[in-house]
Scaffold this motif. Structure first.
Motif, PDB file in Angstrom:
ATOM      1  N   ILE A 286      -3.014  15.415  -4.082  1.00 49.96           N
ATOM      2  CA  ILE A 286      -4.169  14.527  -4.219  1.00 49.96           C
ATOM      3  C   ILE A 286      -3.895  13.433  -5.231  1.00 49.96           C
ATOM      4  CG2 ILE A 286      -6.507  14.449  -5.193  1.00 49.96           C
ATOM      5  CD1 ILE A 286      -6.987  17.132  -3.717  1.00 49.96           C
ATOM      6  N   ALA A 287      -3.265  13.809  -6.367  1.00 51.96           N
ATOM      7  CA  ALA A 287      -2.959  12.822  -7.396  1.00 51.96           C
ATOM      8  C   ALA A 287      -2.062  11.712  -6.845  1.00 51.96           C
ATOM      9  CB  ALA A 287      -2.293  13.496  -8.591  1.00 51.96           C
ATOM     10  N   VAL A 288      -1.057  12.085  -6.068  1.00 54.94           N
ATOM     11  CA  VAL A 288      -0.140  11.083  -5.516  1.00 54.94           C
ATOM     12  C   VAL A 288      -0.850  10.206  -4.483  1.00 54.94           C
ATOM     13  CG1 VAL A 288       1.962  10.775  -4.152  1.00 54.94           C
ATOM     14  CG2 VAL A 288       1.919  12.419  -6.030  1.00 54.94           C
ATOM     15  N   LEU A 289      -1.666  10.810  -3.621  1.00 54.30           N
ATOM     16  CA  LEU A 289      -2.416  10.021  -2.637  1.00 54.30           C
ATOM     17  C   LEU A 289      -3.359   9.031  -3.319  1.00 54.30           C
ATOM     18  CD1 LEU A 289      -3.282  12.767   0.011  1.00 54.30           C
ATOM     19  CD2 LEU A 289      -1.761  10.794   0.339  1.00 54.30           C
ATOM     20  N   ALA A 290      -4.043   9.478  -4.378  1.00 56.03           N
ATOM     21  CA  ALA A 290      -4.934   8.572  -5.107  1.00 56.03           C
ATOM     22  C   ALA A 290      -4.143   7.468  -5.789  1.00 56.03           C
ATOM     23  CB  ALA A 290      -5.747   9.361  -6.132  1.00 56.03           C
ATOM     24  N   HIS A 291      -2.976   7.840  -6.334  1.00 53.33           N
ATOM     25  CA  HIS A 291      -2.128   6.842  -6.982  1.00 53.33           C
ATOM     26  C   HIS A 291      -1.685   5.779  -5.977  1.00 53.33           C
ATOM     27  CE1 HIS A 291       1.520   5.253  -9.009  1.00 53.33           C
ATOM     28  NE2 HIS A 291       0.826   5.513 -10.106  1.00 53.33           N
ATOM     29  N   GLU A 292      -1.413   6.208  -4.743  1.00 54.86           N
ATOM     30  CA  GLU A 292      -1.013   5.275  -3.683  1.00 54.86           C
ATOM     31  C   GLU A 292      -2.211   4.604  -3.030  1.00 54.86           C
ATOM     32  OE1 GLU A 292       1.150   7.856  -1.100  1.00 54.86           O
ATOM     33  OE2 GLU A 292       2.985   7.818  -2.327  1.00 54.86           O
ATOM     34  N   GLU A 293      -3.431   4.988  -3.448  1.00 47.18           N
ATOM     35  CA  GLU A 293      -4.692   4.464  -2.911  1.00 47.18           C
ATOM     36  C   GLU A 293      -4.797   4.689  -1.404  1.00 47.18           C
ATOM     37  OE1 GLU A 293      -6.240   1.052  -5.685  1.00 47.18           O
ATOM     38  OE2 GLU A 293      -4.234   0.482  -4.993  1.00 47.18           O
ATOM     39  N   ASN A 294      -4.312   5.852  -0.982  1.00 47.60           N
ATOM     40  CA  ASN A 294      -4.388   6.255   0.420  1.00 47.60           C
ATOM     41  C   ASN A 294      -5.682   7.033   0.628  1.00 47.60           C
ATOM     42  OD1 ASN A 294      -4.035   7.152   3.029  1.00 47.60           O
ATOM     43  ND2 ASN A 294      -1.915   7.813   2.727  1.00 47.60           N
ATOM     44  N   TYR A 295      -6.799   6.299   0.648  1.00 50.18           N
ATOM     45  CA  TYR A 295      -8.110   6.931   0.670  1.00 50.18           C
ATOM     46  C   TYR A 295      -8.416   7.593   2.005  1.00 50.18           C
ATOM     47  CZ  TYR A 295      -8.438   4.268  -3.618  1.00 50.18           C
ATOM     48  OH  TYR A 295      -8.191   3.744  -4.858  1.00 50.18           O
ATOM     49  N   ALA A 296      -7.897   7.041   3.107  1.00 46.76           N
ATOM     50  CA  ALA A 296      -8.137   7.652   4.412  1.00 46.76           C
ATOM     51  C   ALA A 296      -7.548   9.062   4.453  1.00 46.76           C
ATOM     52  CB  ALA A 296      -7.532   6.778   5.511  1.00 46.76           C
TER      53      ALA A 296
ATOM     54  N   GLY B 262     -16.434  16.834  -4.208  1.00 47.16           N
ATOM     55  CA  GLY B 262     -17.524  15.927  -3.876  1.00 47.16           C
ATOM     56  C   GLY B 262     -17.363  14.556  -4.503  1.00 47.16           C
ATOM     57  N   LEU B 263     -17.019  14.539  -5.794  1.00 51.07           N
ATOM     58  CA  LEU B 263     -16.823  13.257  -6.478  1.00 51.07           C
ATOM     59  C   LEU B 263     -15.615  12.522  -5.913  1.00 51.07           C
ATOM     60  CD1 LEU B 263     -17.512  14.381 -10.163  1.00 51.07           C
ATOM     61  CD2 LEU B 263     -19.040  13.080  -8.674  1.00 51.07           C
ATOM     62  N   LEU B 264     -14.570  13.273  -5.587  1.00 47.81           N
ATOM     63  CA  LEU B 264     -13.372  12.674  -5.006  1.00 47.81           C
ATOM     64  C   LEU B 264     -13.710  12.006  -3.676  1.00 47.81           C
ATOM     65  CD1 LEU B 264     -10.280  12.448  -5.399  1.00 47.81           C
ATOM     66  CD2 LEU B 264     -10.070  14.545  -4.065  1.00 47.81           C
ATOM     67  N   LYS B 265     -14.504  12.674  -2.856  1.00 46.37           N
ATOM     68  CA  LYS B 265     -14.909  12.103  -1.576  1.00 46.37           C
ATOM     69  C   LYS B 265     -15.685  10.810  -1.773  1.00 46.37           C
ATOM     70  CE  LYS B 265     -17.711  12.997   2.542  1.00 46.37           C
ATOM     71  NZ  LYS B 265     -18.663  13.940   3.202  1.00 46.37           N
ATOM     72  N   ALA B 266     -16.609  10.806  -2.750  1.00 40.57           N
ATOM     73  CA  ALA B 266     -17.419   9.609  -2.993  1.00 40.57           C
ATOM     74  C   ALA B 266     -16.555   8.423  -3.399  1.00 40.57           C
ATOM     75  CB  ALA B 266     -18.460   9.908  -4.065  1.00 40.57           C
ATOM     76  N   TRP B 267     -15.624   8.647  -4.307  1.00 40.48           N
ATOM     77  CA  TRP B 267     -14.763   7.545  -4.752  1.00 40.48           C
ATOM     78  C   TRP B 267     -13.813   7.105  -3.640  1.00 40.48           C
ATOM     79  CZ3 TRP B 267     -15.650   4.353  -8.466  1.00 40.48           C
ATOM     80  CH2 TRP B 267     -16.356   4.761  -9.598  1.00 40.48           C
ATOM     81  N   ALA B 268     -13.352   8.046  -2.812  1.00 35.73           N
ATOM     82  CA  ALA B 268     -12.491   7.670  -1.690  1.00 35.73           C
ATOM     83  C   ALA B 268     -13.252   6.809  -0.692  1.00 35.73           C
ATOM     84  CB  ALA B 268     -11.944   8.922  -1.008  1.00 35.73           C
TER      85      ALA B 268
ATOM     86  N   GLY C  65     -11.822   5.247 -10.790  1.00 37.29           N
ATOM     87  CA  GLY C  65     -12.931   6.191 -10.680  1.00 37.29           C
ATOM     88  C   GLY C  65     -12.444   7.613 -10.517  1.00 37.29           C
ATOM     89  N   ILE C  66     -11.402   7.806  -9.704  1.00 38.51           N
ATOM     90  CA  ILE C  66     -10.848   9.153  -9.524  1.00 38.51           C
ATOM     91  C   ILE C  66     -10.219   9.642 -10.823  1.00 38.51           C
ATOM     92  CG2 ILE C  66      -9.129  10.509  -8.269  1.00 38.51           C
ATOM     93  CD1 ILE C  66      -9.671   8.676  -5.855  1.00 38.51           C
ATOM     94  N   ALA C  67      -9.555   8.730 -11.538  1.00 38.21           N
ATOM     95  CA  ALA C  67      -9.018   9.104 -12.851  1.00 38.21           C
ATOM     96  C   ALA C  67     -10.148   9.565 -13.766  1.00 38.21           C
ATOM     97  CB  ALA C  67      -8.284   7.917 -13.480  1.00 38.21           C
ATOM     98  N   GLU C  68     -11.271   8.855 -13.710  1.00 36.65           N
ATOM     99  CA  GLU C  68     -12.411   9.217 -14.547  1.00 36.65           C
ATOM    100  C   GLU C  68     -12.996  10.562 -14.137  1.00 36.65           C
ATOM    101  OE1 GLU C  68     -14.759   8.200 -17.929  1.00 36.65           O
ATOM    102  OE2 GLU C  68     -12.881   7.392 -17.111  1.00 36.65           O
ATOM    103  N   VAL C  69     -12.924  10.897 -12.848  1.00 37.39           N
ATOM    104  CA  VAL C  69     -13.387  12.215 -12.386  1.00 37.39           C
ATOM    105  C   VAL C  69     -12.616  13.320 -13.105  1.00 37.39           C
ATOM    106  CG1 VAL C  69     -13.384  13.825 -10.435  1.00 37.39           C
ATOM    107  CG2 VAL C  69     -14.191  11.474 -10.114  1.00 37.39           C
ATOM    108  N   PHE C  70     -11.294  13.198 -13.076  1.00 33.59           N
ATOM    109  CA  PHE C  70     -10.480  14.243 -13.697  1.00 33.59           C
ATOM    110  C   PHE C  70     -10.647  14.259 -15.215  1.00 33.59           C
ATOM    111  CE2 PHE C  70      -8.456  13.984  -9.561  1.00 33.59           C
ATOM    112  CZ  PHE C  70      -8.235  15.323  -9.279  1.00 33.59           C
TER     113      PHE C  70
END
Length: 575
Positions: free
Chosen positions: A106-116, A134-140, A259-264
């Protein structure tokens, strides 16, 4: 965490036998050696060594899911998500579901901004944890450009028990990140608030949001309410800009990845006082990876690593905070602490001396320098640092008590008792019942044979405040001994010895008290115990081994006569 992802990290070495038994043609000696070395490193919290040895073990047994997971965990602890993800992919390919592996992917996908792909994983139930999904889904959703879906997802998280505060904060950040500052402020202003915790990050976010909607005066009031009058340089600068009418940029969260960084980061903050340091660190490391300039995450990671005894990693993490950041001095204070704990005292001193040159107007910086010099017994330099710390206060402040107390200790150790007493009494003007000050001043007066009745009264107040403190109870017994009230001293000294059984000073004192009441065999036993504990771990070094040996040889009465001290007031001999 699911399955055996984290529980087996604390398992027994019995697992080794099972792994070796299933290793087939693999060399058991090679596997077991690397495994045991990795396990030892894991127990010690040494991520660098654990990553190395688990990596070697994986080479011997590349399809062992337990080894792959442990290796991934160690690499996340180091902040190496490239290696952690490669290991996680192998776990997935083997058909194993691992929360640690999911976290790395998940961290790598978020880093690559691969939200789909992130949304697909969540829909498929590949979970990173109930607090995250849930928060991850919202930011994605927001990262994919669907603001409405994102807001609906934040609202859905708010319906889950205990997550309303998290959802409210992240919904406000999402609105602000797309320029809806009025909407974001409405969430902050909601009196129900969903239980939102106003952390420093949350307060700073609201300050920036208020500034964006031209409510600078409200932002200034919020600074004063949240942080008081003693502001750090960064907050002072923000306050000055707001008072000058400037509009602050909103930079807490500027993208979905932020935002995802802020989630963690926020979840790590929630876990910090409830979970093990290594588990909390996993979440902080994700925040760092997604946003390398997240100073809050760097500071939290450094603190966690310090608590885990990983001082080299802690110092390296603190050093990543840039010099121009408002929290630079906080990071450098942490780095100095880590270096000191690592035994690199010269480096720790150098860090604080350089910090005093650039941030010398901050009392915390001068106080830290004074504390370190005091530890090194460089009392003159410590006094100078405490002088400078006290000079930073324009008006009397309760926080000054510790500076007077610490400076008083240095003056007393430096042989300037009169000046030391003044500092101790100045500290008591701020905190009249502070047990440390009462004890140190009272004990010092006993040792200097002055104001013994007042000293006893001070120590009694200290004991009342801290009845489980062995040092303070020892002081009470010693004061009674000095006053010639030997029978009364016995019980307190025995209690002190119970509380601090391996402290050489306490055992030495108990020996003297026993001698004074005629229990000479027990006195000698206590002096022998005191000698056996000299140099033990954190035991007091305010002990004189040669004097104890002399007492064992000739008795306390003779030693007092040799030193020119008054004899014991009562001569007992019950043996």
């Amino acid at each position: 965490m699911s399955g055996k992802a984290f529980g087996t990290l604390r398992g027994t070495v019995l697992a080794l036998a099972l792994m070796v038994a299933g290793a087939g043609a693999v060399s058991a000696d090679s596997l077991s050696g690397d495994y045991l070395a990795a396990r030892q490193a894991s127990f010690a919290g040494d991520f660098k060594a654990a990553a190395r040895y688990y990596g070697e073990a994986v080479k011997h047994d590349p399809e062992n899911a337990d080894l792959l997971e442990r290796a991934a965990l160690a690499n996340i602890g180091l902040g190496d998500f490239v290696r952690a993800e490669a290991l996680a992919e192998r776990l997935t390919a083997l058909g194993h579901s691992s929360q640690i592996g999911q976290l790395a992917e998940i961290a790598v996908l978020a880093h690559e901004e691969n939200y789909a792909e992130l949304l697909k994983r969540i829909e498929e139930g590949r979970s990173a944890g109930s607090l995250v999904d849930g928060l991850l889904k919202a930011w994605a959703e927001l990262g994919r450009g669907d603001v409405s879906a994102a807001l609906a997802s934040f609202d859905a998280v708010a319906e889950e028990r205990g997550l309303a505060g998290f959802a409210a904060y992240h919904k406000a950040m999402a609105l602000a990140s797309v320029g809806d500052f009025e909407g974001a402020e409405a969430i902050f202003a909601d009196p129900t608030g969903g239980g939102m915790q106003m952390t420093r990050s949350a307060v700073l976010a609201r300050i920036q949001i208020l500034s964006q909607i031209n409510r600078q005066s409200d932002a200034v009031s919020l600074i004063d309410e949240a942080f008081g009058q003693q502001l750090d340089p960064g907050m002072e600068d923000l306050r000055a800009k707001l008072e000058a009418g400037e509009t602050l940029p909103f930079d807490i969260v500027t993208s979905a990845r932020d935002g995802i960084a802020e989630v963690f980061f926020t979840i790590a903050g929630a876990l910090a006082n409830e979970s093990a340091e290594d588990y909390t660190l996993l979440h902080v490391r994700v925040a760092e990876y997604l946003r390398p300039d997240h100073v809050g995450a760097l500071l939290m990671a450094g603190e966690l690593l310090e608590k885990m005894g990983q001082y080299e990693l802690a110092a390296a993490t603190y050093r990543r905070v840039p010099r121009e950041d408002a929290a630079y001095h906080v990071a450098e204070l942490g780095r100095s602490d880590a270096l000191r704990a690592e035994g690199k005292l010269d480096a720790a001193v150098e860090v604080l001396e350089q910090l005093a040159d650039t941030h010398g107007n901050l009392p915390a910086v001068q106080s830290a320098l004074g504390d370190l010099m005091r530890q090194l017994e460089r009392y003159g330099e410590a006094i100078t640092a405490y002088d400078r710390a006290l000079a930073t206060f324009a008006d009397p402040d309760p926080a000054q008590w510790f500076l007077y107390y610490a400076r008083g200790i240095c003056k007393e150790r430096d042989g300037n008792w009169e000046a030391a007493e003044k500092d101790f009494r100045a500290a008591l003007e701020f905190v009249p019942n502070q047990p440390q000050v009462l004890n140190y001043l009272g004990y010092s007066m006993v040792e200097h044979h002055v104001n013994l009745d007042e000293a006893l009264e001070m120590i009694e107040r200290a004991v009342e405040a801290e009845p489980q403190s062995g040092y303070i109870v020892d002081s009470l017994g010693w004061a009674l001994y000095r006053l010639g009230r030997y029978d009364e001293a016995v019980g307190h000294m025995e209690r002190a010895a119970e509380l601090m059984a391996v402290d050489p000073v306490v055992n030495d004192h108990l020996g003297d008290v026993y001698w004074a009441v005629g229990r000479k065999t027990e006195a000698r036993f206590q002096w022998q115990r005191a000698l056996s504990f000299v140099g033990w771990e954190d035991a007091s070094d305010d002990v004189e081994p040669e004097r104890i040996r002399r007492k064992l040889a000739v008795g306390l009465d003779t030693v007092l006569a040799e030193e020119g001290r008054p004899p014991l007031k009562v001569a007992h001999d019950v043996e």
